[in-house]
Motif scaffolding. Structure first.
Motif, PDB file in Angstrom:
ATOM      1  N   ARG A   1       0.822  -1.199   0.000  1.00 42.90           N
ATOM      2  CA  ARG A   1       0.000   0.000   0.000  1.00 42.90           C
ATOM      3  C   ARG A   1       0.864   1.261   0.000  1.00 42.90           C
ATOM      4  N   GLU A   2       0.367   2.280  -0.698  1.00 40.90           N
ATOM      5  CA  GLU A   2       1.063   3.569  -0.722  1.00 40.90           C
ATOM      6  C   GLU A   2       1.205   4.107   0.692  1.00 40.90           C
ATOM      7  N   GLY A   3       2.399   4.599   1.019  1.00 44.45           N
ATOM      8  CA  GLY A   3       2.650   5.188   2.328  1.00 44.45           C
ATOM      9  C   GLY A   3       3.139   4.216   3.377  1.00 44.45           C
ATOM     10  N   SER A   4       3.252   2.928   3.041  1.00 48.43           N
ATOM     11  CA  SER A   4       3.721   1.972   4.044  1.00 48.43           C
ATOM     12  C   SER A   4       5.222   2.155   4.290  1.00 48.43           C
ATOM     13  N   ARG A   5       5.662   1.691   5.439  1.00 52.91           N
ATOM     14  CA  ARG A   5       7.072   1.827   5.815  1.00 52.91           C
ATOM     15  C   ARG A   5       7.891   0.675   5.230  1.00 52.91           C
ATOM     16  N   PRO A   6       9.229   0.736   5.329  1.00 51.95           N
ATOM     17  CA  PRO A   6      10.059  -0.312   4.719  1.00 51.95           C
ATOM     18  C   PRO A   6       9.804  -1.710   5.263  1.00 51.95           C
ATOM     19  N   ALA A   7       9.365  -1.823   6.507  1.00 49.15           N
ATOM     20  CA  ALA A   7       9.118  -3.131   7.115  1.00 49.15           C
ATOM     21  C   ALA A   7       7.690  -3.195   7.646  1.00 49.15           C
ATOM     22  N   VAL A   8       7.079  -4.362   7.498  1.00 47.97           N
ATOM     23  CA  VAL A   8       5.736  -4.601   8.041  1.00 47.97           C
ATOM     24  C   VAL A   8       5.751  -5.951   8.739  1.00 47.97           C
ATOM     25  N   ALA A   9       5.299  -5.980   9.994  1.00 45.26           N
ATOM     26  CA  ALA A   9       5.293  -7.218  10.777  1.00 45.26           C
ATOM     27  C   ALA A   9       3.925  -7.426  11.408  1.00 45.26           C
ATOM     28  N   VAL A  10       3.736  -8.607  11.988  1.00 46.27           N
ATOM     29  CA  VAL A  10       2.498  -8.931  12.678  1.00 46.27           C
ATOM     30  C   VAL A  10       2.520  -8.275  14.060  1.00 46.27           C
ATOM     31  N   SER A  11       1.449  -7.562  14.397  1.00 44.27           N
ATOM     32  CA  SER A  11       1.368  -6.955  15.724  1.00 44.27           C
ATOM     33  C   SER A  11       1.085  -8.040  16.761  1.00 44.27           C
ATOM     34  N   LYS A  12       1.748  -7.945  17.893  1.00 40.29           N
ATOM     35  CA  LYS A  12       1.613  -8.959  18.945  1.00 40.29           C
ATOM     36  C   LYS A  12       0.850  -8.398  20.125  1.00 40.29           C
ATOM     37  N   ARG A  13       1.447  -7.468  20.817  1.00 42.17           N
ATOM     38  CA  ARG A  13       0.774  -6.716  21.873  1.00 42.17           C
ATOM     39  C   ARG A  13       1.112  -5.254  21.652  1.00 42.17           C
ATOM     40  N   ARG A  14       0.654  -4.418  22.513  1.00 43.17           N
ATOM     41  CA  ARG A  14       0.904  -2.984  22.366  1.00 43.17           C
ATOM     42  C   ARG A  14       2.401  -2.717  22.224  1.00 43.17           C
ATOM     43  N   ASN A  15       2.761  -2.067  21.123  1.00 42.87           N
ATOM     44  CA  ASN A  15       4.152  -1.694  20.835  1.00 42.87           C
ATOM     45  C   ASN A  15       5.069  -2.895  20.670  1.00 42.87           C
ATOM     46  N   GLU A  16       4.527  -4.093  20.408  1.00 41.93           N
ATOM     47  CA  GLU A  16       5.344  -5.273  20.174  1.00 41.93           C
ATOM     48  C   GLU A  16       4.977  -5.900  18.838  1.00 41.93           C
ATOM     49  N   TRP A  17       5.930  -6.600  18.252  1.00 43.50           N
ATOM     50  CA  TRP A  17       5.684  -7.265  16.976  1.00 43.50           C
ATOM     51  C   TRP A  17       6.355  -8.628  16.973  1.00 43.50           C
ATOM     52  N   THR A  18       5.955  -9.432  16.014  1.00 50.16           N
ATOM     53  CA  THR A  18       6.511 -10.775  15.889  1.00 50.16           C
ATOM     54  C   THR A  18       6.630 -11.131  14.414  1.00 50.16           C
ATOM     55  N   PRO A  19       7.568 -12.002  14.047  1.00 49.73           N
ATOM     56  CA  PRO A  19       7.600 -12.501  12.674  1.00 49.73           C
ATOM     57  C   PRO A  19       6.312 -13.266  12.387  1.00 49.73           C
TER      58      PRO A  19
END
Length: 279
Positions: free
Chosen positions: A195-213
């Motif tokens: 999508r237009e405007g997305s950042r260089p990396a996109v990950a799955v959200s896990k909890r608030r302010n956390e991400w996971t592969p």
């Protein structure tokens, strides 16, 4: 884009691009687009939305990719025949409206890396990637050997990135011990990254302010990833630069298997079917 198309595709531009790129154009603007292709060896592909009545000379596209989108089967066939005779790699979509997902997929190809060289040190007596639930994907995956696997995850990530074809714009990195990550999870990540405007990396959200592969990593990040050493992955870069990362909710579960207890918990989600054999 060389037309007044409003498509929310990552990196769209109305100015002369720098470096490898693709062109998206309305059929009425195909001539200036072909002139652009003729003058730019780094223009790898062209998409034409709503084809003109007359098929122009497509010889400048020889060896490149052409995506055709139109609701008229006859026009699609005429263009495809001319393209094939000119040795153009052609694909067509019969649609009156430009379908975002397929268009973005054709213009922004993404490869996949499954990291699977771990030692399974917390799974006694077994290599966890050989456990039930971890059948290999045959026919569509390439096994890439990492002779330096003992040095840590960074070496495997770099081997995978170097194996990507030149036209690949990003890599989605998955861990080999995440059997509950399915195609819907990956599709959600790819959709968000394109999508237009997305950042260089996109990950799955896990909890608030956390991400996971899994995590999608744009090619523009790969030089930084090549500099990693030891048991480091993309997290070493992204946790220090949150401005590079988008997180999205996704279906499926990112649970990984590290211990016998983890494996038992996941197996419990798949109860064995009762035998239907008659006495």
């Amino acid at each position: 884009m060389m037309s007044d198309l409003e498509l929310p595709i990552r990196g769209r531009t109305y100015r002369e691009p720098e470096g490898p790129h693709s062109v998206v154009v309305r059929g009425r603007d195909i001539e200036p687009a072909l002139q652009h292709v003729a003058g730019r060896a780094d223009c790898r592909s062209m998409a034409v939305i709503n084809l003109p009545a007359e098929v122009p000379d497509l010889s400048v596209l020889k060896g490149r990719r052409l995506l055709l989108v139109d609701g008229d089967s006859g026009r699609l066939r005429d263009f495809a025949e001319v393209a094939l005779r000119a040795d153009v790699e052609v694909e067509w979509i019969r649609s009156a409206r430009p379908p975002f997902e397929r268009l973005a997929s054709a213009l922004l190809p993404i490869g996949a890396i499954v990291l699977a060289a771990g030692s399974s040190s917390r799974m006694p007596g077994s290599q966890k990637l050989l456990l039930e639930l971890k059948d290999a994907v045959e026919g569509v995956a390439e096994l890439v050997h990492n002779p330096d696997a003992h040095t840590g995850m960074a070496s495997s990530l770099k081997v995978g990135l170097r194996a990507m074809r030149p036209e690949i714009e990003a890599a989605v990195v998955l861990l080999g011990d995440q059997p509950l990550v399915g195609s819907r999870t990956v599709a959600a990540l790819l959709r968000a990254w394109r999508r237009e405007g997305s950042r260089p990396a996109v990950a799955v959200s896990k909890r608030r302010n956390e991400w996971t592969p899994p995590v999608v990593l744009a090619r523009e990040m790969w030089d930084d990833l090549y500099a990693l050493e030891g048991d480091a992955g993309a997290r070493q870069i992204l946790d220090g630069h949150p401005e590079l990362l988008d997180t999205v909710p996704a279906p499926g579960r990112p649970d990984d298997i590290d211990t016998p207890e983890d494996y038992a918990k996941i197996l419990s989600l798949f109860p064995k079917r009762k035998s239907r054999k008659r006495a």
